[in-house]
Design a protein around this motif. Sequence first.
Motif, PDB file in Angstrom:
ATOM      1  N   ASN A 106       0.870  -1.289  -0.196  1.00  0.00           N
ATOM      2  CA  ASN A 106       0.036   0.109  -0.030  1.00  0.00           C
ATOM      3  C   ASN A 106       0.620   1.253   0.092  1.00  0.00           C
ATOM      4  O   ASN A 106       0.231   2.337  -0.389  1.00  0.00           O
ATOM      5  N   ILE A 109      -1.514   1.453  -6.349  1.00  0.00           N
ATOM      6  CA  ILE A 109      -2.778   1.914  -6.447  1.00  0.00           C
ATOM      7  C   ILE A 109      -3.634   1.310  -5.576  1.00  0.00           C
ATOM      8  O   ILE A 109      -3.836   0.359  -5.421  1.00  0.00           O
ATOM      9  N   CYS A 110      -4.133   2.103  -4.702  1.00  0.00           N
ATOM     10  CA  CYS A 110      -5.099   2.166  -3.728  1.00  0.00           C
ATOM     11  C   CYS A 110      -5.980   3.298  -3.089  1.00  0.00           C
ATOM     12  O   CYS A 110      -5.529   4.261  -3.679  1.00  0.00           O
ATOM     13  N   PRO A 111      -7.067   2.955  -2.480  1.00  0.00           N
ATOM     14  CA  PRO A 111      -7.869   3.998  -1.964  1.00  0.00           C
ATOM     15  C   PRO A 111      -6.948   5.289  -1.121  1.00  0.00           C
ATOM     16  O   PRO A 111      -6.131   4.642  -0.251  1.00  0.00           O
ATOM     17  N   ASN A 112      -7.236   6.292  -1.310  1.00  0.00           N
ATOM     18  CA  ASN A 112      -6.472   7.407  -0.313  1.00  0.00           C
ATOM     19  C   ASN A 112      -7.388   7.511   0.735  1.00  0.00           C
ATOM     20  O   ASN A 112      -8.301   8.507   0.828  1.00  0.00           O
ATOM     21  N   GLU A 113      -7.361   6.635   1.736  1.00  0.00           N
ATOM     22  CA  GLU A 113      -8.285   6.519   2.751  1.00  0.00           C
ATOM     23  C   GLU A 113      -8.520   7.818   3.794  1.00  0.00           C
ATOM     24  O   GLU A 113      -9.562   8.579   4.131  1.00  0.00           O
ATOM     25  N   GLY A 140      -7.535  10.898   2.828  1.00  0.00           N
ATOM     26  CA  GLY A 140      -7.537  12.074   2.004  1.00  0.00           C
ATOM     27  C   GLY A 140      -6.314  12.908   2.142  1.00  0.00           C
ATOM     28  O   GLY A 140      -6.205  14.115   1.523  1.00  0.00           O
ATOM     29  N   LYS A 165      -3.473  15.044   0.694  1.00  0.00           N
ATOM     30  CA  LYS A 165      -3.596  15.656  -0.482  1.00  0.00           C
ATOM     31  C   LYS A 165      -2.264  15.306  -1.375  1.00  0.00           C
ATOM     32  O   LYS A 165      -2.274  15.548  -2.516  1.00  0.00           O
ATOM     33  N   HIS A 196      -1.313  12.251  -1.612  1.00  0.00           N
ATOM     34  CA  HIS A 196      -1.248  11.032  -2.073  1.00  0.00           C
ATOM     35  C   HIS A 196      -1.261  10.963  -3.450  1.00  0.00           C
ATOM     36  O   HIS A 196      -2.151  10.975  -4.359  1.00  0.00           O
ATOM     37  N   HIS A 197      -0.130  10.390  -4.249  1.00  0.00           N
ATOM     38  CA  HIS A 197      -0.429  10.447  -5.669  1.00  0.00           C
ATOM     39  C   HIS A 197       0.776   9.172  -6.003  1.00  0.00           C
ATOM     40  O   HIS A 197       2.127   9.359  -6.207  1.00  0.00           O
ATOM     41  N   HIS A 198       0.209   7.814  -6.242  1.00  0.00           N
ATOM     42  CA  HIS A 198       1.305   6.673  -6.571  1.00  0.00           C
ATOM     43  C   HIS A 198       1.162   6.622  -8.034  1.00  0.00           C
ATOM     44  O   HIS A 198       0.104   6.617  -8.601  1.00  0.00           O
TER      45      HIS A 198
END
Lengths: 360, 179, 249
Positions: free
Chosen positions: A198, A202-206, A208, A210, A212-214
Motif C-alpha cells: 500500500n 494503486i489504492c484508495p486514499n483513505e 484524504g 492531498k 497521495h499520488h502513486h
Amino acid sequence: MSKILMKGNEAVAEAAIRSGCRLYFAYPITPQSELIEYMAKMMPKVGGCFLQAESEVSAINMVYGAAGSGKRVMTSSSSPGISLKMEGISYLAGAELPCVVVNVQRGGPGLGDIQPAQGDYFQATKGGGHGDYRTIVLAPNSVQEFADMASEAFDLADKYRTPVMILADGMLGQMMEPVEFKTPKTPEEMEELDKQHNSWCICPNEDGDKKHHHEINSLEIDPYVLEKHVNDLYAKYAVIEDKETRYETYNVSDDNEILCVAWGTSSRIVKSAINELKAEGKSIGLIRPITVWPYPTEAVKKAIGKKVKKVYVFELNTGQMLDDVKIAVEGKVPVDFWGKVGGIVFTPAEIKAKLEACFK
Amino acid sequence: MKAELICAGFGGQGVLTIGKFIAKAGMKEGKNVSWLPSYGPEMRGGTANVSTVVSDEPIASPIVSFPDILVALNQPSIDKFGPSVRENGVLIINSNMCPHGCKRTDVQIISAPMSDIAAEIGSPMVLNMIAIGIIIGKTGLIKYETMEEDLTSFMKAKNPELLEKNLIAIKRGIELGKQ
Amino acid sequence: MEIIAKRPESLTKTPFTYCPGCLHGVAHRLVAEAIEEFGLTNHMTGVAPVGCSVFAYKFFNFDMAQAAHGRAPAVATGMKRARPDMHVFTYQGDGDLAAIGTAEIVHAANRGEHISVFFVNNAIYGMTGGQMAPTTLPNMKTTTSPYGRNTDDIGHPIRVSELLATLVAPYYIERVSLLSPADILKAKKAVSKAIQYNKEGRGFTFVELISTCPTNWGIDPIKSRDWAKENMLPFFKVGCLRDKGEGVE
C-alpha cells in the motif's frame, strides 16, 4: 495432509491459490489448458477473480493493472503465448511490479508443436522483452516442485517487486504425480498480503492525504533519470543473484569423471541414466540449476571435481543453457552438449549411451 | 521394485484411466508413482497412450521407453509399442480389437476378448477395469482391495450399480491374469 | 475577491505538456471536475495511454497507471478486478484506442467492465508527429498519407462509438465535441454522466470527445475548430448512442 495425484498444471494452480493468489488472467493454449481450467473452476469458490482475456497481450496487461494495485496475481501460458506476453513483462519489470508468470513450454519456433521442450531458456533468462531487465526464473523438475514454486515465486516477487517466471514444460504440466500442498493462507495472512504494497501501489486514499499520488509507470523521459532507474534495477538484481540462487547437486563427488548439467525435465532423465551407470560402478555427478536466472555459476564451477574430464550438458533445445555452463567452466575442461528438439524428449537409454561413450 | 507400464488404445477406450487408477493405487500403497499421458490432437479419436511408473525408489524419468507391462486395447497399439516391451514382460491384449495379435515369443501374452466380457458384464465402460484386473492377477503390482476402496469412495453414493459392475470386471480380470 | 474559476484539486500543479491550442487540457479539466464533483478524488484511479496524453499520470492528482500502447482497458480491467472499491477510468487517443488497442477496448466494452473510457478523437497521431490514424478522414493528408487518405487502399475511418454500440453490455456511450464553449458544456454533461454511472457501479461507460490537433493539422487553433466542425462532425456525429439509465438502447 495426504498426497493427491495431480497434474502439474493443476497442482501449480492450486498452490497459487493457497499462496494467496486471488487474481488470474490468461488465454487458453496447449499444453497449459488444465491450469486455466482449474483456475476457472476454483477462483469463484475462493472469492477470487478468474478472467479469460481476449489475448495473451491483454492478459499480461491485466496482470500489470492488478499487480499495480498491489495484489497477488498470476498468468500462465505456453511458449507462443509467452512471446506475446514479453512486451508486458518488460513493462512489469520496468515498473517494478510483482507477479507470477508460468510458462509450460512446448516445441518452437513459431507455432511449433505441443510437446515438451526447453526452447524458451534464452527468452526467459536473458530478459525476453525489450530493454535491460531480468526476471527471476524458477525451473521445476517434478509436480511437487512445480507446486512448491508457486508460493516461492509469489514470495520472491513481493520481496523484490519483480516478475517471477516458473519455467516448466509440457511434460511437467501434463504429468500426474503425488503432491502434498501447504496449508492455505489464513484470513489474517491474506489481510497482511493485501496491504503489503500500500505504500506505493494503486489504492484508495483513505485519509484524504492531498499528497497521495502513486504512479505505476515504466516511462522516464529524462535519460539521466532512466539511467539511474536501470542502474537501480541492476543493483536489485545483484542482490537477487547473491541471495536467491538455487540449485541441486546429485551424486556430485571428487570421484566424478563426468559432471552433467541439466535443468527441469531434462534433469530427471539424466538422473535416471546416472542411476543406471552408478550401478555399473561409474562415477557421474549432476548439477541442476533450480533458478536458471540467477544462474548458479559458482556452484557449477565448484561442482567440477579434480577427476572430471568432461562436463556434459543435456537440454531439450539446441544448447541454450550451454553458454551459461561454459561461462562457469571457464574453459578448464571440455564442455559437451547433446539435446533433442521438436518436442521430442530424450530417453534415459539415450542419455546413458551418450555418457557411456565418454568412458570409452 | 519398479514397474513401467504403457496403456494404449483408441481415445475413449479409457486407457488414460487405467494408468491413473494404477498410479493412484500405487500412491495409496506407499509407492512412488508418475503418470504421463499423450496429449493434443492425438487424443481426439486417434491412439491415446499413457506411461505409468510405480516404484519403491523415487522416479527419475516418467517416460517409459521399454515397458514391463503393455496394455494394448487396439491393434495400432501393439504395432506401435509391442516391439519395445521388455523381454519376459507382460503384454495384455484386447483380442476383440487386435485381429493380428502380437508375434513376439519372448514376452508373456495375455489375450482376452475384453470388449465381449465387458458387454457380458453389462457395460462397455468397464473394459478398462478388466485390464486393471489382469494386471493385478498377473503381476500383483497393486492390490485389489486398494482399487475397491478407491472406486467405492466416489462411486458408491453416485452409482452403486456401476460400482458393482466395475468390481465384477476387476475380479474377472484377476481370474484371467492368474490363468 | 470572488473566485469564479480555479484549478480542480484532482489535477496536480504539474504544467501540461500540450501544444498551444490543444484541447487535451480542456478534456483533462472536464474529467477532473467531474471526479471532484462526485467526491471520488480519493477513490479514483486512471490509466494513461501512449500518445500525447502519455503524461496524464502526472496531471491527475490521485493514483495513476501508465499503460503500454493500446492496453489501457486491459490494465484498467486488472485494476478494477483487483480493487473493486476503486473507480477506474482510461484516457486514450484515437491511435491508442482505435488501432493498436482495438481488441482491448472492444472486449472491455463487451464484458461491461466497470470502468469509464474517455476517448479523444482528433483524427491523427499527435505525439509521433502527425501520422494517419484509424479515424483520419478520407483524403485527409498526414505524414503517412501524404497524398490524402485513400479509402480504396486503407479503408474508411472507424466510428468507434457506433462500433461499440453494437455490443450488448455497454451502459453508456456518447459522442460529444470540444469545438466551442457550448459544445464543451455539453461535453461536460456527458463526462459527468459517465463518472456518475461509474460511481453508481452501473457498468461500462464511454465518452468520445471530438477534438483538434492544430500543430499536426497545420491549422491555427481557432480555424482548426472550424475545420473540425466542417469535416469531422458530418462523419463523427455527436449524440448519445446508448444510455441505459435514460432508456436509450
